[in-house]
Design a protein around this motif. Structure first.
Motif, PDB file in Angstrom:
ATOM      1  N   VAL A   1       2.421   1.807  -3.450  1.00 34.70           N
ATOM      2  CA  VAL A   1       1.504   2.360  -4.454  1.00 34.70           C
ATOM      3  C   VAL A   1       1.433   3.874  -4.299  1.00 34.70           C
ATOM      4  O   VAL A   1       1.537   4.628  -5.279  1.00 34.70           O
ATOM      5  CB  VAL A   1       0.107   1.732  -4.329  1.00 34.70           C
ATOM      6  N   ALA A   2       1.253   4.336  -3.058  1.00 37.24           N
ATOM      7  CA  ALA A   2       1.158   5.772  -2.806  1.00 37.24           C
ATOM      8  C   ALA A   2       2.442   6.495  -3.203  1.00 37.24           C
ATOM      9  O   ALA A   2       2.400   7.571  -3.826  1.00 37.24           O
ATOM     10  CB  ALA A   2       0.849   6.021  -1.324  1.00 37.24           C
TER      11      ALA A   2
ATOM     12  N   ALA B   1     -12.152   1.052  -6.191  1.00 39.59           N
ATOM     13  CA  ALA B   1     -12.245   2.370  -5.565  1.00 39.59           C
ATOM     14  C   ALA B   1     -12.203   3.496  -6.584  1.00 39.59           C
ATOM     15  O   ALA B   1     -12.845   4.535  -6.395  1.00 39.59           O
ATOM     16  CB  ALA B   1     -11.106   2.539  -4.557  1.00 39.59           C
ATOM     17  N   SER B   2     -11.478   3.292  -7.668  1.00 37.37           N
ATOM     18  CA  SER B   2     -11.292   4.366  -8.648  1.00 37.37           C
ATOM     19  C   SER B   2     -12.217   4.258  -9.852  1.00 37.37           C
ATOM     20  O   SER B   2     -12.317   5.201 -10.640  1.00 37.37           O
ATOM     21  CB  SER B   2      -9.838   4.360  -9.136  1.00 37.37           C
TER      22      SER B   2
ATOM     23  N   ALA C   1       0.827  -1.221   0.000  1.00 37.34           N
ATOM     24  CA  ALA C   1       0.000   0.000   0.000  1.00 37.34           C
ATOM     25  C   ALA C   1       0.858   1.267   0.000  1.00 37.34           C
ATOM     26  O   ALA C   1       0.643   2.161  -0.824  1.00 37.34           O
ATOM     27  CB  ALA C   1      -0.971  -0.017   1.173  1.00 37.34           C
TER      28      ALA C   1
ATOM     29  N   LEU D   1      -8.003  -1.188  -5.748  1.00 36.76           N
ATOM     30  CA  LEU D   1      -7.750   0.093  -6.397  1.00 36.76           C
ATOM     31  C   LEU D   1      -8.679   0.298  -7.591  1.00 36.76           C
ATOM     32  O   LEU D   1      -9.173   1.407  -7.826  1.00 36.76           O
ATOM     33  CB  LEU D   1      -6.287   0.178  -6.838  1.00 36.76           C
TER      34      LEU D   1
ATOM     35  N   ILE E   1      -5.402  -0.458 -14.191  1.00 36.56           N
ATOM     36  CA  ILE E   1      -4.532  -1.057 -13.182  1.00 36.56           C
ATOM     37  C   ILE E   1      -4.229  -2.487 -13.612  1.00 36.56           C
ATOM     38  O   ILE E   1      -5.146  -3.283 -13.855  1.00 36.56           O
ATOM     39  CB  ILE E   1      -5.200  -1.044 -11.802  1.00 36.56           C
TER      40      ILE E   1
ATOM     41  N   THR F   1      -2.502  10.932  -9.289  1.00 39.23           N
ATOM     42  CA  THR F   1      -3.395  10.235  -8.367  1.00 39.23           C
ATOM     43  C   THR F   1      -4.061   9.119  -9.167  1.00 39.23           C
ATOM     44  O   THR F   1      -3.883   9.018 -10.387  1.00 39.23           O
ATOM     45  CB  THR F   1      -4.466  11.185  -7.801  1.00 39.23           C
ATOM     46  N   LEU F   2      -4.847   8.305  -8.498  1.00 42.42           N
ATOM     47  CA  LEU F   2      -5.553   7.236  -9.217  1.00 42.42           C
ATOM     48  C   LEU F   2      -6.455   7.793 -10.311  1.00 42.42           C
ATOM     49  O   LEU F   2      -6.694   7.128 -11.326  1.00 42.42           O
ATOM     50  CB  LEU F   2      -6.386   6.397  -8.238  1.00 42.42           C
TER      51      LEU F   2
ATOM     52  N   THR G   1      -4.896  -6.161  -4.070  1.00 45.11           N
ATOM     53  CA  THR G   1      -4.607  -4.724  -4.060  1.00 45.11           C
ATOM     54  C   THR G   1      -5.063  -4.081  -5.365  1.00 45.11           C
ATOM     55  O   THR G   1      -5.694  -3.014  -5.366  1.00 45.11           O
ATOM     56  CB  THR G   1      -3.105  -4.490  -3.855  1.00 45.11           C
ATOM     57  N   GLY G   2      -4.747  -4.727  -6.476  1.00 56.34           N
ATOM     58  CA  GLY G   2      -5.183  -4.214  -7.770  1.00 56.34           C
ATOM     59  C   GLY G   2      -6.692  -4.146  -7.885  1.00 56.34           C
ATOM     60  O   GLY G   2      -7.243  -3.152  -8.392  1.00 56.34           O
TER      61      GLY G   2
END
Length: 353
Positions: A65-66, A107-108, A62, A104, A82, A75-76, A100-101
């Motif tokens: 990624v940031a 969320a995006s 995490a 993301l 992804i 940003t995303l 994780t992918g």
């Protein structure tokens, strides 16, 4: 082409990258990348411990990624898709990266691309060399895989050979362990081999000269152990003789594969080597001669793109995104995932297809 966030966690390196699929040079294509090695965690055990690897991935992915997005100035919201490794590999680590992918992507609202780790390696030379055209003959050599494939196009692979027991990188690591060189073994064996005589120790060349197209390194690895236990040979000579025997096997198998493609239409545009063992300078030198005899160029990605990395995963994602591929959030992590699902089975209980 687009901006792709790539995630790789199939073994013992956590990696995240942002790839610009529209850029024309390698430096411009890799907008940002971070890699966290786990060598120190696995070194006491002489190899990768899957549970330790999975936990280490979960701890760092995490923030990586940031950090990678921040380095890219994005940003995303600025990412188009992804791409995450979905296999093959150590299933715990693969699940960490893929989940994780998925998170993301959810969320995006961005598309998810589930990438075959082997396809990442197979396409990595195209990341570095925009002029590399299909089809090409690929020698894929890493810690877990040893294959020869005809790369006909994106998602179109024909396996010509695989290992029936150990992968080449695995044989290097186990030889390093026998010689007490530590982990990771491949670079250590290569360094020691420079000081040794490659003809000093009589070692076998399994399957060399045979009609069978595949690789075998288990017998070579065992022969190194017996030679070491005999006490007759210097460490450097053992390393050099092992490396030469392994290279002789690879050269023989690769030349055979090239011969099998004579008269094919269209013919291969190049001989390509990829994967972690492709960083070995002696192997590259030998393969250059094989390619030259076949009237082809040898193409290899830069050393930094040979070992596991997220740039190759992001690039495979960029190629797939441009071709219209998309994956659902229900895609599963896979410990085994052959590039050529239709390849005929090879003999051997430990086949790594």
């Amino acid at each position: 082409m687009a901006l792709i966030l790539g995630i790789e966690s199939s073994c013992d390196e956590t990696a995240v990258a942002v790839i610009d699929g529209s850029a024309s040079t390698l430096d411009a294509r890799i907008v940002a990348q971070h890699i966290a090695s786990q060598d120190a965690a696995h070194r006491p055990y002489g190899g990768v411990v899957p549970e330790i690897a999975a936990r280490a991935h979960a701890e760092v992915i995490a923030p990586m990624v940031a950090e990678t997005l921040a380095d890219a100035g994005l940003t995303l919201a600025g990412i188009d898709a992804i791409a995450a490794t979905a296999g093959p590999g150590l299933i715990g680590g693969v699940m960490v990266g893929l989940v994780t992918g998925k998170a993301l992507a959810m969320a995006s609202g961005k598309p998810l691309l589930a990438i075959n780790h082997l396809e990442g390696h197979a396409l990595s030379p195209r990341l570095a060399d925009p002029d590399l055209a299909y089809p090409y003959l690929l020698l894929l050599v890493s810690g877990g895989h040893c294959q020869i494939l005809e790369v006909r196009g994106l998602g179109d692979y024909r396996r010509l050979a695989t290992t029936i027991d150990d992968a080449l990188g695995e044989a290097f690591d186990k030889t390093a362990k026998v010689l007490g060189l530590g982990y990771p073994g491949g670079p250590a064996v290569e360094r020691l081999a420079r000081a040794g005589n490659p003809k000093a120790v009589p070692l076998p060349r399994p399957l060399a000269g045979t009609a069978e197209p595949h690789f075998s390194f288990a017998g070579l690895k065992s022969a190194v152990l017996r030679a070491h236990e005999s006490g007759k040979y210097a460490q450097a000579d053992l390393a050099a003789s092992f490396q030469q025997a392994a290279i002789d096997c690879v050269v023989d198998r690769t030349a055979r594969a090239l011969a099998s493609l004579e008269g094919s239409a269209p013919p291969p545009t190049a001989l390509v080597v990829a994967g972690g063992v492709a960083a070995n300078a002696a192997l590259r030198g030998a393969l250059e001669q094989v390619a030259a005899r076949a009237g082809l160029a040898l193409v290899a990605p830069p050393v930094k793109l040979c070992t596991d990395n997220a740039a190759m995963i992001g690039w495979a994602g960029a190629e797939r995104f441009a071709a219209g591929f998309r994956d659902g959030l229900d895609v599963a992590a896979r410990p085994r995932w052959p590039l050529d699902a239709n390849a005929a089975p090879a003999r051997g209980a430990g086949v790594k297809a």
